[in-house]
Scaffold this active site. Structure first.
Site, short mmCIF file in Angstrom:
data_model
loop_
_atom_site.label_atom_id
_atom_site.label_comp_id
_atom_site.label_asym_id
_atom_site.label_seq_id
_atom_site.Cartn_x
_atom_site.Cartn_y
_atom_site.Cartn_z
N ASN A 9 -108.27 5.65 -68.69
CA ASN A 9 -107.37 4.53 -68.96
C ASN A 9 -108.07 3.24 -68.55
OD1 ASN A 9 -105.28 2.72 -69.16
ND2 ASN A 9 -104.09 3.56 -67.45
N TRP A 10 -108.56 2.52 -69.56
CA TRP A 10 -109.37 1.32 -69.26
C TRP A 10 -108.51 0.15 -68.80
CZ3 TRP A 10 -113.36 0.93 -73.92
CH2 TRP A 10 -114.19 2.06 -73.89
N LYS A 11 -107.21 0.23 -69.02
CA LYS A 11 -106.29 -0.87 -68.68
C LYS A 11 -106.78 -2.17 -69.32
CE LYS A 11 -104.99 1.67 -64.59
NZ LYS A 11 -104.52 1.70 -63.23
N HIS A 94 -96.50 4.26 -68.11
CA HIS A 94 -97.38 4.02 -66.96
C HIS A 94 -96.63 3.17 -65.93
CE1 HIS A 94 -100.69 2.70 -64.50
NE2 HIS A 94 -101.39 3.69 -65.01
N GLU A 96 -97.51 0.77 -64.20
CA GLU A 96 -97.73 -0.68 -64.33
C GLU A 96 -96.81 -1.27 -65.39
OE1 GLU A 96 -101.98 -0.36 -64.83
OE2 GLU A 96 -102.11 0.34 -62.76
N GLU A 166 -98.63 10.47 -61.80
CA GLU A 166 -99.45 9.45 -61.15
C GLU A 166 -98.69 8.82 -59.98
OE1 GLU A 166 -102.67 7.95 -64.08
OE2 GLU A 166 -100.92 6.67 -64.23
N GLY A 172 -105.41 3.10 -58.02
CA GLY A 172 -106.27 1.97 -57.73
C GLY A 172 -106.41 1.67 -56.24
N SER A 212 -106.75 7.44 -58.43
CA SER A 212 -108.04 7.46 -57.72
C SER A 212 -108.86 8.73 -57.93
CB SER A 212 -107.83 7.18 -56.22
OG SER A 212 -107.25 5.91 -56.04
N GLY A 233 -108.25 5.82 -64.09
CA GLY A 233 -108.36 4.38 -64.29
C GLY A 233 -109.74 3.87 -63.94
N GLY A 234 -109.87 3.33 -62.73
CA GLY A 234 -111.10 2.68 -62.28
C GLY A 234 -112.38 3.43 -62.62
P1 PGA Z 1 -106.95 4.78 -60.92
O1 PGA Z 1 -105.80 4.57 -62.03
O2 PGA Z 1 -107.75 5.98 -61.33
O3 PGA Z 1 -107.73 3.51 -60.93
O4 PGA Z 1 -106.25 5.02 -59.61
C1 PGA Z 1 -105.15 5.65 -62.61
C2 PGA Z 1 -104.16 5.17 -63.64
O5 PGA Z 1 -103.46 4.18 -63.38
O6 PGA Z 1 -104.05 5.74 -64.76
#
Ligand code: PGA
Length: 249
Positions: A9-11, A94, A96, A166, A172, A212, A233-234
């Protein structure tokens, strides 16, 4: 069908140049046999990356879609638009989006139904905050998120859902849920799916862990019996790191 899935997930990250470079690396490496690799990319890059990915075995997904079919919603993207590009997957719910864009379970259910009606498979996210985890109500909280959304679908629709658990406190933050914490939640989700749709459907459901995940911890998390992969994500913004994760099953 239950699948092993590595989803990145590149966000809201990457210029076009970086997106090309990163996707080239991952497409070139290729998804390992028996693993479905999905890149959830910013929508402005979907067309370009779909073209690139057509030469390999990597899937391109959208990170969001609007909950109305079409109309006067300036700046938004519809399921029809995604499906006209050939997009097969979309992230829905998600944390966010739930937090910063006030997306409620009702809205998420609308999005899910619209996506399914267009043949797009939702990666449906759920997860609790640190406060809820500390209170000990995390299992009920997450199951309620699912009971109010995807567990109300018809069985035929539900078969097309991938669930991503999640925990918000692990996104993150560098703090991963332990493999045992992930397993506990995944088993409880699968158990709830079995109660609603039967054991066979539950056994066929892919449940990803997100929060993470990195090259260094993916293997032990993915080794848990109810963890079918990760939404990353990251670490998905680094080609080598993500390729290590794809190869951690
Ligand atoms: P993260 O994000 O791996 O940076 O913790 C995961 C996500 O939000 O899908």
């Amino acid at each position: 069908m239950r699948k092993k899935i590595a989803a990145g997930n590149w966000k809201m990250n990457c210029t076009l140049e970086k997106a090309s470079e990163l996707s080239n690396k991952i497409i070139e490496a290729g998804s390992p046999d028996g693993v479905l690799t999905i890149l959830c990319v910013p929508s402005v890059y979907i067309s370009t990356l779909l073209d690139k990915a057509s030469h390999g075995n990597i899937q391109i997904a959208a990170q969001n879609v609007h909950h109305k079919p079409s109309g006067a919603y300036t700046g938004e993207i519809s399921v029809e638009m995604l499906s006209s590009l050939g997009v097969k997957y979309v992230v829905i719910g998600h944390s966010e989006r739930r937090e910063y864009f006030h997306e409620t379970n009702d809205i998420l259910l609308e999005k899910t139904k619209l996506a399914l009606s267009a043949g797009i498979l939702p990666l449906f996210c759920c997860g609790e905050s640190l406060e809820i985890r500390k209170s000990g109500a995390h299992l009920d909280f997450v199951l309620d998120q699912l009971r109010e959304t995807i567990l109300t679908l018809s069985v035929e629709d539900f078969k097309n859902i991938v669930i991503a658990y999640e925990p918000i406190w692990a996104i993150g933050t560098g703090e991963t849920a332990s493999p045992e914490q992930a397993q506990e939640m995944h088993a409880s989700i699968r158990n709830e799916v079995a109660k609603v749709f039967g054991q066979e459907i539950a056994n066929d459901t892919s449940i990803l862990y997100g929060g993470s995940v990195k090259g260094a911890n993916a293997k032990e998390i993915f080794a848990k019996p109810d963890v079918d992969g990760g939404l990353v994500g990251g670490a998905s913004l680094n080609g080598e790191e993500f390729i290590t994760i794809m190869n951690s099953f």
